[in-house]
Design a protein around this motif. Sequence first.
Motif, short mmCIF file in Angstrom:
data_model
loop_
_atom_site.label_atom_id
_atom_site.label_comp_id
_atom_site.label_asym_id
_atom_site.label_seq_id
_atom_site.Cartn_x
_atom_site.Cartn_y
_atom_site.Cartn_z
N ALA A 70 -10.84 36.84 -6.95
CA ALA A 70 -9.61 36.99 -7.68
C ALA A 70 -8.65 37.49 -6.60
O ALA A 70 -7.56 38.09 -6.96
N GLN A 93 -10.20 31.89 -7.32
CA GLN A 93 -8.90 31.59 -7.93
C GLN A 93 -8.12 30.59 -7.27
O GLN A 93 -8.56 30.14 -6.23
N HIS A 120 -10.89 28.57 -10.54
CA HIS A 120 -10.19 29.10 -11.63
C HIS A 120 -9.03 28.29 -12.08
O HIS A 120 -7.97 29.00 -11.66
#
Length: 341
Positions: A70, A93, A120
Amino acid sequence: MLKGGLIGCGFFAHNHLHAWQEIDGVTITALCDRDEARLKQAGERFGVSRLYTDAAQMIARETLDFVDIATTVKTHRPLVELAASAGLPVICQKPFAENLIDARAMVDTCERAGVTLMVHENFRWQAPLRAVRALLDIGRIGEVFWGRVSFRSAYDVFSGQPYLATSDRFIIEDLGIHMLDIARFLFGDVSHLSAATRTVNPRIRGEDVATMLMVHESGVNSICDCSYATSLQEELFPQTLLEIDGSRGTIRLSANYELTIHSEGVTEKHMVTPVLHDWASRPWHNIQESVYNIQQHWVACLASQRAPETSGRDNLKTMALVAAAYQSAADNLASVDVKAV
Ligand code: NAD
Ligand code: 89Y
């Protein structure tokens, strides 16, 4: 129980961590951030005691079933390759990469290592968009020939994500990428794209307004438009609005999650309001629900050894649309053949 290690404990990662806590069959056992204060804060908040400032150390010392990345885009390639080299399935991400060369390299590396890779790309997992997809699947408006995916706002995204104000590229890479992925989700892959951009806010570096016109392989023509310079009477952040026309009727997803289906002369209205998870906060709850949904999908995919819907390979097609949009905007709205990007 699947054990995950999360890298990057910043602004958005807290949504990942809340969602992981709510999903059965998975637990985050280790965290990594090179910023010690952020790392410690996340560890305390989510009750994780195995903390690392170095991702390679975390992966070497922990027994993990997957890695969840992330961080912001510049670190995606080294971190994805690190996970792949340890044979670990990996979530990355969005935006997956700064360019298609890095994106393709990451997909190749993961495929060679035999590890599952999911981007993601959560917006398509928003419940209102899933409801619209289900209507298209049962043919409620016949054959779709036109669509619009729209996101117009003046919400201050820069206070939570200051890097968005200073990057050379802004809205297409950050937010338009979601709109383009939704267009693919609803209308299929794209053959040609043209785009125009503007920078309206004088305090930011990149473009904050973009309009993209696409011809899909299905024959659908669509428009994706997004703006962070649009001050409306009612601020709708972070809602995506839809207009879809088909041979037997129309679908509209309007402000505040009102869904209108007009089919064969009959009009129906439904509210498709997102779930407010107990850790969620308005107006972000729509996005937060989609984080929960995509992460639940990841757990189901690992259990059944299925490829995730937004696998790395799938996301190359969304990334190609981002590249085509910048190319077209730089070339005076030229029509870009997406396969040639
Ligand atoms: P952020 O800067 O707040 O957090 C990133 C964190 O990663 C920082 O704490 C940083 O110290 C850490 N980090 C960076 N490189 C690292 C490394 N090599 N090792 C360990 N830690 C490292 O960023 P953010 O706003 O949380 O955004 C992260 C990503 O999430 C971005 O790519 C952004 O586009 C994306 N995002 C997605 C959504 C969505 O709906 N999908 C919404 C917002 C942000
Ligand atoms: O980073 C962006 C995203 O992915 O969703 C909204 C956002 O946080 C700001 O544009």
